[in-house]
Design a protein around this motif. Sequence first.
Motif, short mmCIF file in Angstrom:
data_model
loop_
_atom_site.label_atom_id
_atom_site.label_comp_id
_atom_site.label_asym_id
_atom_site.label_seq_id
_atom_site.Cartn_x
_atom_site.Cartn_y
_atom_site.Cartn_z
N VAL A 167 0.84 -1.26 -0.08
CA VAL A 167 -0.09 0.01 -0.08
C VAL A 167 0.98 1.29 0.03
CG1 VAL A 167 -1.64 1.22 1.04
CG2 VAL A 167 -1.95 -1.16 0.97
N THR A 168 2.04 1.34 1.02
CA THR A 168 2.88 2.58 0.82
C THR A 168 3.54 2.55 -0.54
OG1 THR A 168 3.18 2.07 3.19
CG2 THR A 168 5.08 3.43 1.99
N ARG A 169 3.88 1.65 -1.23
CA ARG A 169 4.61 1.51 -2.37
C ARG A 169 3.47 2.13 -3.58
NH1 ARG A 169 9.66 -0.47 -3.01
NH2 ARG A 169 10.22 -1.70 -1.16
N TRP A 170 2.36 1.78 -3.29
CA TRP A 170 1.17 2.20 -4.34
C TRP A 170 1.24 3.68 -4.50
CZ3 TRP A 170 -3.21 4.98 -3.56
CH2 TRP A 170 -4.10 5.02 -4.57
N PHE A 171 1.46 4.39 -3.35
CA PHE A 171 1.30 5.89 -3.19
C PHE A 171 2.03 6.62 -4.34
CE2 PHE A 171 -1.26 5.44 0.28
CZ PHE A 171 -1.86 6.60 0.62
#
Length: 375
Positions: A167-171
């Motif tokens: 999720v963090t990387r999706w940002f």
Amino acid sequence: MIQLNEKLDQITGYINEMTSEHTSTGLSVAIVKDDAIIYSKGFGLSRLQPDRRIDGDTLMSIQSISKNFAALSIMQLVEEGLISLDDPIVKHLSYFCTKDKEQSDLITIRHILSHTSGFPSDLGIANMIAPNVKEIFSDTPTEFQEALDEYKLTEEEINQIKTREDVTRWFKKVELAYPVGMGWDYCTDAYVILADLVEKVTGESWEDYLAKKILIPLNMNRTTADALAVQKDENSASYYLGDNQVETPFPINAISAPIGYLYSTANDLARYLRFHLNKDQKVLRADLVGEMQRPVHQVSEEWRFGSEVRSYGLAWFTDTYKGVKVVEHGGGQMAVRSLMTIVPGLGLGVVVLLNFDGSLHHEICDKVLDVFMGE
């Protein structure tokens, strides 16, 4: 002066009157005064088939109240000196970035806690990765795809999210809506990043950290992120939408637990409010408890509800009610409604949990405040 029992009888009478049209669904209410839980009652049913009465120990989804627990986890790491509120996120999560890396490198832990990071509110990623998302969006054959289109997501994209780090990387695909720190927009998805941060700093899962550092010390023995255990518990709620009381899909989303997928009870949340109200330093230093409750930025228009002073701190909304300061956080999704409120000047805390939609949780809280303000 009205005696305490008379005040509580007034509150019970009001709730009975207000719930007369909701006899098949239910709510639970708990009230804290100073250092004591003085009221804990259930009204109506937690489940319709088979019928089961709701009470102060009924496990219920608390939705965005979960964010307060994520924030408290962060504040404990601040107290331990492992992080600072003004650390850039990239100091601890080097892979975090948005489309504008120069700007997102400026985003701090405090910015995410206070929803002042620049993220827009309509990202959708954290809720769309729920394992039963297709069941949620199933009213029409095209509703799920319409939801994906609304959030500019693809099914392949959400299926690739397996961890909080994902999720963090999706940002990296996110375009900021305003310069960092220069506005306010409630971005529920960003609180997954905070749990990712806790996990990277501590080396353990956020759920294990939460249980060890917060839930056990506060004797919150019926608060959990384990959705399957909740569903198996005989004293847990189902959720019913609209006048026809249609049972809705159970709110479950393990990765996104810190944004809104914890489960608790009115009694456990009363214990939690007792800690925040009295700043007893059991799990956090008093000054840091106060820091969470301090306004950071006024909320955007759609979140003011007519108030001229409604603001957001660190996972707390701050406002006034008839001239008295209130600190609160609520939550809601489909047929889930939750609200926890503290009034420091009155030494008062109120919890209201519903398993149906509407605004009755706010109306009941207002009534409790009125009774204790002598109105």
